[in-house]
Design a protein around this motif. Sequence first.
Motif, PDB file in Angstrom:
ATOM      1  N   SER A 146       0.828  -1.202   0.000  1.00  0.00           N
ATOM      2  CA  SER A 146       0.000   0.000   0.000  1.00  0.00           C
ATOM      3  C   SER A 146       0.863   1.253   0.000  1.00  0.00           C
ATOM      4  CB  SER A 146      -0.921  -0.007   1.213  1.00  0.00           C
ATOM      5  OG  SER A 146      -1.674   1.192   1.264  1.00  0.00           O
ATOM      6  N   GLY A 147       1.914   1.253   0.814  1.00  0.00           N
ATOM      7  CA  GLY A 147       2.823   2.400   0.867  1.00  0.00           C
ATOM      8  C   GLY A 147       3.536   2.635  -0.459  1.00  0.00           C
ATOM      9  N   VAL A 148       3.995   1.568  -1.070  1.00  0.00           N
ATOM     10  CA  VAL A 148       4.664   1.687  -2.369  1.00  0.00           C
ATOM     11  C   VAL A 148       3.682   2.199  -3.421  1.00  0.00           C
ATOM     12  CG1 VAL A 148       5.749   0.369  -4.234  1.00  0.00           C
ATOM     13  CG2 VAL A 148       6.447  -0.008  -1.867  1.00  0.00           C
ATOM     14  N   ASN A 149       2.469   1.674  -3.403  1.00  0.00           N
ATOM     15  CA  ASN A 149       1.437   2.116  -4.343  1.00  0.00           C
ATOM     16  C   ASN A 149       1.200   3.624  -4.206  1.00  0.00           C
ATOM     17  OD1 ASN A 149      -0.723   1.722  -6.276  1.00  0.00           O
ATOM     18  ND2 ASN A 149      -2.127   1.921  -4.561  1.00  0.00           N
ATOM     19  N   ASN A 150       1.057   4.100  -2.976  1.00  0.00           N
ATOM     20  CA  ASN A 150       0.842   5.531  -2.748  1.00  0.00           C
ATOM     21  C   ASN A 150       2.054   6.365  -3.140  1.00  0.00           C
ATOM     22  OD1 ASN A 150      -1.826   5.523  -1.825  1.00  0.00           O
ATOM     23  ND2 ASN A 150      -1.178   4.840   0.194  1.00  0.00           N
ATOM     24  N   ALA A 151       3.248   5.888  -2.805  1.00  0.00           N
ATOM     25  CA  ALA A 151       4.463   6.632  -3.140  1.00  0.00           C
ATOM     26  C   ALA A 151       4.645   6.753  -4.650  1.00  0.00           C
ATOM     27  CB  ALA A 151       5.679   5.963  -2.505  1.00  0.00           C
ATOM     28  N   VAL A 152       4.389   5.674  -5.362  1.00  0.00           N
ATOM     29  CA  VAL A 152       4.515   5.709  -6.823  1.00  0.00           C
ATOM     30  C   VAL A 152       3.499   6.668  -7.426  1.00  0.00           C
ATOM     31  CG1 VAL A 152       4.232   4.322  -8.924  1.00  0.00           C
ATOM     32  CG2 VAL A 152       5.585   3.448  -7.033  1.00  0.00           C
ATOM     33  N   LEU A 176       3.947  14.264  -9.348  1.00  0.00           N
ATOM     34  CA  LEU A 176       4.980  15.306  -9.332  1.00  0.00           C
ATOM     35  C   LEU A 176       5.773  15.322 -10.632  1.00  0.00           C
ATOM     36  CD1 LEU A 176       6.256  14.891  -5.674  1.00  0.00           C
ATOM     37  CD2 LEU A 176       4.907  16.787  -6.600  1.00  0.00           C
ATOM     38  N   LEU A 177       6.104  14.153 -11.122  1.00  0.00           N
ATOM     39  CA  LEU A 177       6.849  14.059 -12.375  1.00  0.00           C
ATOM     40  C   LEU A 177       6.041  14.628 -13.534  1.00  0.00           C
ATOM     41  CD1 LEU A 177       9.388  13.079 -13.816  1.00  0.00           C
ATOM     42  CD2 LEU A 177       8.285  10.865 -14.089  1.00  0.00           C
ATOM     43  N   ALA A 178       4.751  14.326 -13.570  1.00  0.00           N
ATOM     44  CA  ALA A 178       3.902  14.841 -14.648  1.00  0.00           C
ATOM     45  C   ALA A 178       3.845  16.366 -14.624  1.00  0.00           C
ATOM     46  CB  ALA A 178       2.498  14.251 -14.548  1.00  0.00           C
ATOM     47  N   VAL A 179       3.684  16.928 -13.440  1.00  0.00           N
ATOM     48  CA  VAL A 179       3.607  18.392 -13.327  1.00  0.00           C
ATOM     49  C   VAL A 179       4.927  19.037 -13.722  1.00  0.00           C
ATOM     50  CG1 VAL A 179       3.381  20.283 -11.667  1.00  0.00           C
ATOM     51  CG2 VAL A 179       1.748  18.399 -11.632  1.00  0.00           C
ATOM     52  N   ALA A 180       6.036  18.399 -13.361  1.00  0.00           N
ATOM     53  CA  ALA A 180       7.345  18.977 -13.653  1.00  0.00           C
ATOM     54  C   ALA A 180       7.806  18.717 -15.083  1.00  0.00           C
ATOM     55  CB  ALA A 180       8.386  18.420 -12.674  1.00  0.00           C
ATOM     56  N   ALA A 181       7.545  17.525 -15.598  1.00  0.00           N
ATOM     57  CA  ALA A 181       8.119  17.129 -16.885  1.00  0.00           C
ATOM     58  C   ALA A 181       7.220  17.404 -18.082  1.00  0.00           C
ATOM     59  CB  ALA A 181       8.481  15.647 -16.855  1.00  0.00           C
ATOM     60  N   LEU A 182       5.918  17.381 -17.896  1.00  0.00           N
ATOM     61  CA  LEU A 182       5.012  17.529 -19.037  1.00  0.00           C
ATOM     62  C   LEU A 182       5.201  18.849 -19.786  1.00  0.00           C
ATOM     63  CD1 LEU A 182       2.906  16.006 -20.623  1.00  0.00           C
ATOM     64  CD2 LEU A 182       1.157  16.976 -19.131  1.00  0.00           C
ATOM     65  N   PRO A 183       5.288  19.980 -19.099  1.00  0.00           N
ATOM     66  CA  PRO A 183       5.516  21.225 -19.850  1.00  0.00           C
ATOM     67  C   PRO A 183       6.816  21.193 -20.659  1.00  0.00           C
ATOM     68  CG  PRO A 183       4.795  21.728 -17.635  1.00  0.00           C
ATOM     69  CD  PRO A 183       5.062  20.247 -17.679  1.00  0.00           C
ATOM     70  N   VAL A 184       7.845  20.659 -20.080  1.00  0.00           N
ATOM     71  CA  VAL A 184       9.129  20.567 -20.791  1.00  0.00           C
ATOM     72  C   VAL A 184       9.005  19.626 -21.981  1.00  0.00           C
ATOM     73  CG1 VAL A 184      11.545  19.851 -20.573  1.00  0.00           C
ATOM     74  CG2 VAL A 184      10.440  21.094 -18.707  1.00  0.00           C
ATOM     75  N   ALA A 185       8.308  18.517 -21.797  1.00  0.00           N
ATOM     76  CA  ALA A 185       8.152  17.525 -22.863  1.00  0.00           C
ATOM     77  C   ALA A 185       7.397  18.079 -24.065  1.00  0.00           C
ATOM     78  CB  ALA A 185       7.441  16.281 -22.328  1.00  0.00           C
TER      79      ALA A 185
END
Length: 131
Positions: free
Chosen positions: A63-69, A75-84
């Motif tokens: 459950s913890g791994v699922n939530n962390a992923v 966070l990755l989508a918010v940070a990387a999508l504009p650059v991509a």
Amino acid sequence: MTAGPLIVAVGTLLLAGVDGSGPYVIEVLPGSLLQGLGMAVVVAPLTATVLAAAPDALTGIASGVNNAVARAAQLLAVAALPVAVGLGGADYADPGAFTDGYRLAMLACAALFALGGALSWATIRNDVLRS
């Protein structure tokens, strides 16, 4: 697990067409509702599948791994999508460039959601939850 991402993909495609020419109820609400419905359809089965696939002694860790992923992916989508999609500093002040970047981002996300739906259809076993 397959239907949810595909519903989200359709909602995202609808949101790619938002241009501000129509009222919110016609332009934004349908796509947003489909995205919400699709996420509701996918999150519960995903969590159940993750927890069912883990041994009983490790369900807390699963459950913890699922939530962390999930949080890291957000966070990755918010940070990387504009650059991509090619958005950078001055583009945020240019409505034309921002609109083009937004559309491209929505199309990329729709493609990824559709790919996720196809991948889950091809790879997730139905017998995991029956154990």
